[in-house]
Design a protein around this motif. Structure first.
Motif, PDB file in Angstrom:
ATOM      1  N   PHE A 172       0.852  -1.180   0.000  1.00  0.00           N
ATOM      2  CA  PHE A 172       0.000   0.000   0.000  1.00  0.00           C
ATOM      3  C   PHE A 172       0.890   1.232   0.000  1.00  0.00           C
ATOM      4  O   PHE A 172       1.839   1.333   0.785  1.00  0.00           O
ATOM      5  CB  PHE A 172      -0.890   0.003   1.246  1.00  0.00           C
ATOM      6  CG  PHE A 172      -1.612   1.302   1.488  1.00  0.00           C
ATOM      7  CD1 PHE A 172      -2.751   1.630   0.757  1.00  0.00           C
ATOM      8  CD2 PHE A 172      -1.151   2.205   2.448  1.00  0.00           C
ATOM      9  CE1 PHE A 172      -3.422   2.825   0.976  1.00  0.00           C
ATOM     10  CE2 PHE A 172      -1.824   3.392   2.681  1.00  0.00           C
ATOM     11  CZ  PHE A 172      -2.955   3.708   1.935  1.00  0.00           C
ATOM     12  N   TYR A 173       0.592   2.174  -0.898  1.00  0.00           N
ATOM     13  CA  TYR A 173       1.346   3.421  -0.991  1.00  0.00           C
ATOM     14  C   TYR A 173       0.409   4.603  -0.750  1.00  0.00           C
ATOM     15  O   TYR A 173      -0.760   4.570  -1.139  1.00  0.00           O
ATOM     16  CB  TYR A 173       1.982   3.579  -2.379  1.00  0.00           C
ATOM     17  CG  TYR A 173       3.113   2.617  -2.669  1.00  0.00           C
ATOM     18  CD1 TYR A 173       4.443   3.017  -2.549  1.00  0.00           C
ATOM     19  CD2 TYR A 173       2.853   1.314  -3.073  1.00  0.00           C
ATOM     20  CE1 TYR A 173       5.482   2.143  -2.823  1.00  0.00           C
ATOM     21  CE2 TYR A 173       3.888   0.432  -3.347  1.00  0.00           C
ATOM     22  CZ  TYR A 173       5.194   0.849  -3.220  1.00  0.00           C
ATOM     23  OH  TYR A 173       6.221  -0.020  -3.495  1.00  0.00           O
ATOM     24  N   ALA A 174       0.938   5.641  -0.143  1.00  0.00           N
ATOM     25  CA  ALA A 174       0.157   6.855   0.095  1.00  0.00           C
ATOM     26  C   ALA A 174       1.090   8.053   0.129  1.00  0.00           C
ATOM     27  O   ALA A 174       2.298   7.921   0.388  1.00  0.00           O
ATOM     28  CB  ALA A 174      -0.603   6.756   1.420  1.00  0.00           C
ATOM     29  N   VAL A 175       0.522   9.236  -0.147  1.00  0.00           N
ATOM     30  CA  VAL A 175       1.280  10.475   0.010  1.00  0.00           C
ATOM     31  C   VAL A 175       0.551  11.364   1.008  1.00  0.00           C
ATOM     32  O   VAL A 175      -0.672  11.377   1.072  1.00  0.00           O
ATOM     33  CB  VAL A 175       1.472  11.214  -1.326  1.00  0.00           C
ATOM     34  CG1 VAL A 175       2.333  10.394  -2.265  1.00  0.00           C
ATOM     35  CG2 VAL A 175       0.137  11.538  -1.991  1.00  0.00           C
ATOM     36  N   ASN A 176       1.336  12.078   1.792  1.00  0.00           N
ATOM     37  CA  ASN A 176       0.807  13.042   2.755  1.00  0.00           C
ATOM     38  C   ASN A 176       1.322  14.418   2.347  1.00  0.00           C
ATOM     39  O   ASN A 176       2.513  14.719   2.510  1.00  0.00           O
ATOM     40  CB  ASN A 176       1.265  12.686   4.168  1.00  0.00           C
ATOM     41  CG  ASN A 176       0.660  13.589   5.231  1.00  0.00           C
ATOM     42  OD1 ASN A 176       0.471  14.783   5.030  1.00  0.00           O
ATOM     43  ND2 ASN A 176       0.354  13.014   6.388  1.00  0.00           N
ATOM     44  N   GLY A 177       0.418  15.256   1.814  1.00  0.00           N
ATOM     45  CA  GLY A 177       0.833  16.555   1.316  1.00  0.00           C
ATOM     46  C   GLY A 177       1.343  17.474   2.401  1.00  0.00           C
ATOM     47  O   GLY A 177       2.358  18.143   2.239  1.00  0.00           O
ATOM     48  N   ASP A 178       0.652  17.527   3.534  1.00  0.00           N
ATOM     49  CA  ASP A 178       1.033  18.438   4.606  1.00  0.00           C
ATOM     50  C   ASP A 178       2.403  18.102   5.169  1.00  0.00           C
ATOM     51  O   ASP A 178       3.229  18.983   5.418  1.00  0.00           O
ATOM     52  CB  ASP A 178      -0.017  18.390   5.714  1.00  0.00           C
ATOM     53  CG  ASP A 178       0.181  19.496   6.736  1.00  0.00           C
ATOM     54  OD1 ASP A 178       0.869  20.479   6.411  1.00  0.00           O
ATOM     55  OD2 ASP A 178      -0.372  19.391   7.845  1.00  0.00           O
ATOM     56  N   ARG A 179       2.669  16.821   5.367  1.00  0.00           N
ATOM     57  CA  ARG A 179       3.948  16.406   5.943  1.00  0.00           C
ATOM     58  C   ARG A 179       5.035  16.181   4.889  1.00  0.00           C
ATOM     59  O   ARG A 179       6.194  15.937   5.227  1.00  0.00           O
ATOM     60  CB  ARG A 179       3.758  15.130   6.773  1.00  0.00           C
ATOM     61  CG  ARG A 179       2.868  15.335   7.990  1.00  0.00           C
ATOM     62  CD  ARG A 179       2.742  14.071   8.811  1.00  0.00           C
ATOM     63  NE  ARG A 179       1.840  14.235   9.933  1.00  0.00           N
ATOM     64  CZ  ARG A 179       2.187  14.708  11.137  1.00  0.00           C
ATOM     65  NH1 ARG A 179       3.442  15.054  11.357  1.00  0.00           N
ATOM     66  NH2 ARG A 179       1.286  14.830  12.092  1.00  0.00           N
ATOM     67  N   GLY A 180       4.665  16.216   3.600  1.00  0.00           N
ATOM     68  CA  GLY A 180       5.652  16.036   2.543  1.00  0.00           C
ATOM     69  C   GLY A 180       6.245  14.638   2.517  1.00  0.00           C
ATOM     70  O   GLY A 180       7.457  14.456   2.325  1.00  0.00           O
ATOM     71  N   LEU A 181       5.382  13.620   2.671  1.00  0.00           N
ATOM     72  CA  LEU A 181       5.855  12.242   2.791  1.00  0.00           C
ATOM     73  C   LEU A 181       5.284  11.341   1.700  1.00  0.00           C
ATOM     74  O   LEU A 181       4.151  11.538   1.257  1.00  0.00           O
ATOM     75  CB  LEU A 181       5.429  11.654   4.146  1.00  0.00           C
ATOM     76  CG  LEU A 181       5.879  12.391   5.409  1.00  0.00           C
ATOM     77  CD1 LEU A 181       5.273  11.715   6.637  1.00  0.00           C
ATOM     78  CD2 LEU A 181       7.395  12.438   5.504  1.00  0.00           C
ATOM     79  N   ILE A 182       6.077  10.344   1.310  1.00  0.00           N
ATOM     80  CA  ILE A 182       5.581   9.191   0.562  1.00  0.00           C
ATOM     81  C   ILE A 182       5.712   7.994   1.485  1.00  0.00           C
ATOM     82  O   ILE A 182       6.768   7.749   2.073  1.00  0.00           O
ATOM     83  CB  ILE A 182       6.366   8.959  -0.738  1.00  0.00           C
ATOM     84  CG1 ILE A 182       6.297  10.204  -1.627  1.00  0.00           C
ATOM     85  CG2 ILE A 182       5.820   7.741  -1.480  1.00  0.00           C
ATOM     86  CD1 ILE A 182       7.107  10.092  -2.911  1.00  0.00           C
TER      87      ILE A 182
END
Length: 314
Positions: free
Chosen positions: A199-209
């Motif tokens: 499972f992959y996700a991105v978090n825009g606020d934290r700048g994470l993949i």
């Protein structure tokens, strides 16, 4: 309209106007063509592939879904009463659609208007259920034939939705999916994908993949950060686990497994307000990346939502 954009500008500009920092990147602009352009005011939000090998594209402001084929171009598929966000289909043409009944332009009250709809490639759309427990439904990916995962960009939750039973539950909840501040206006988890048993996700606020293993029981395990300091909107993965990302800014990125970032398209290629992407492999164009945009609507420099075709040169 200008006043109504203030809240959305707080969310989107702060989140997606930053370019990756502390990351190795290079420019390698690929041949890019605009294969369709909408008038000003339209907002292409998401693109999905159907089993019929067509692309289905949500128009958030137009309250519509379009179908794109290489033979017929872009044609209206369905209009709906709400604002369509993300959609995904199974191999039989049945799927799930996220909808905001109140548009994000209206301000914070939009968070009280989340809903899930059944959809199929025949054009049937029906309410599956309202989602008062959610705040900002956005990305969708398929877990199995009857089950979808849906990201909640404000609550930092991945919801599990069974379209057969209508049951909704929390599949994954982690601080890594949340906003930095619970009272902030910047989204947390955004684009999500299931790739094999990962499972992959991105978090825009934290700048994470982020990445997690998917166990045999279809539950997540060991959510971890695989790349930091890179703010992206949505993405798609190829069979080599290269990640092709949109930024809701003016860049289309490729992030390889080592974290090297390549800029595939920019302002001169009309990648203005890029929102989502799909590889062309399913429509018989394996060497291309198809990208949808809002045409700069969010940033106030609207040139019309577009569909771009980027030659990956493989």
């Amino acid at each position: 309209m200008k006043n109504k954009l203030n809240y959305l500008l707080t969310i989107i500009i702060v989140t997606f106007s930053f370019f990756p920092v502390n990351a190795q990147f290079k420019n390698k602009f690929q041949p890019t063509e605009t294969i369709f352009k909408m008038p000003k005011g339209h907002f292409f939000e998401n693109i999905a592939t159907g089993p019929d090998q067509d692309f289905y594209i949500t128009d958030y402001t137009g309250k519509a879904i379009y179908r794109y084929t290489k033979e017929s171009g872009l044609v209206l598929f369905k209009t709906i009463s709400g604002h369509p966000v993300s959609l995904r289909f199974d191999m039989e043409g049945n799927g799930l659609l996220t909808v905001h009944h109140t548009p994000i332009f209206a301000g914070p009250d939009f968070t009280k208007s989340m809903a899930l709809y059944r959809i199929n490639t025949k054009g049937d759309i029906s309410l599956l259920r309202e989602m008062p427990e959610a705040a900002f439904l956005n990305g969708i990916t398929s877990l199995n034939k009857e089950t979808y995962l849906v990201g909640d960009a404000i609550k930092g939750i991945i919801w599990k939705v069974n379209v057969k039973t209508n049951k909704v539950s929390i599949w994954l909840k982690s601080e890594l999916l949340t906003q930095k501040s619970s009272d902030g206006h910047i989204p947390g988890v955004n684009g999500i994908q299931v790739h094999g048993k990962e499972f992959y996700a991105v978090n825009g606020d934290r700048g994470l993949i982020l990445k997690a293993d998917i166990n045999q029981s279809l539950t997540p395990n060991n959510l971890k950060v695989i790349h930091e300091n890179i703010v992206i909107d949505d993405f798609v993965l190829d069979d080599k686990k290269n990640l092709y990302a949109t930024t809701h800014g003016d860049n289309i990125l490729k992030i390889d497994a080592n974290g090297t970032i390549t800029v595939l398209a920019g302002l001169e290629q009309n990648a203005i307000g890029s929102t989502a992407a799909q590889l062309g492999i399913h429509i018989g164009d394996p060497n291309s990346l198809y990208v949808v945009t809002d045409g700069g609507l969010i940033f106030g420099n609207d040139i019309g939502a577009r569909i771009l075709r980027i030659d990956l040169g493989k």
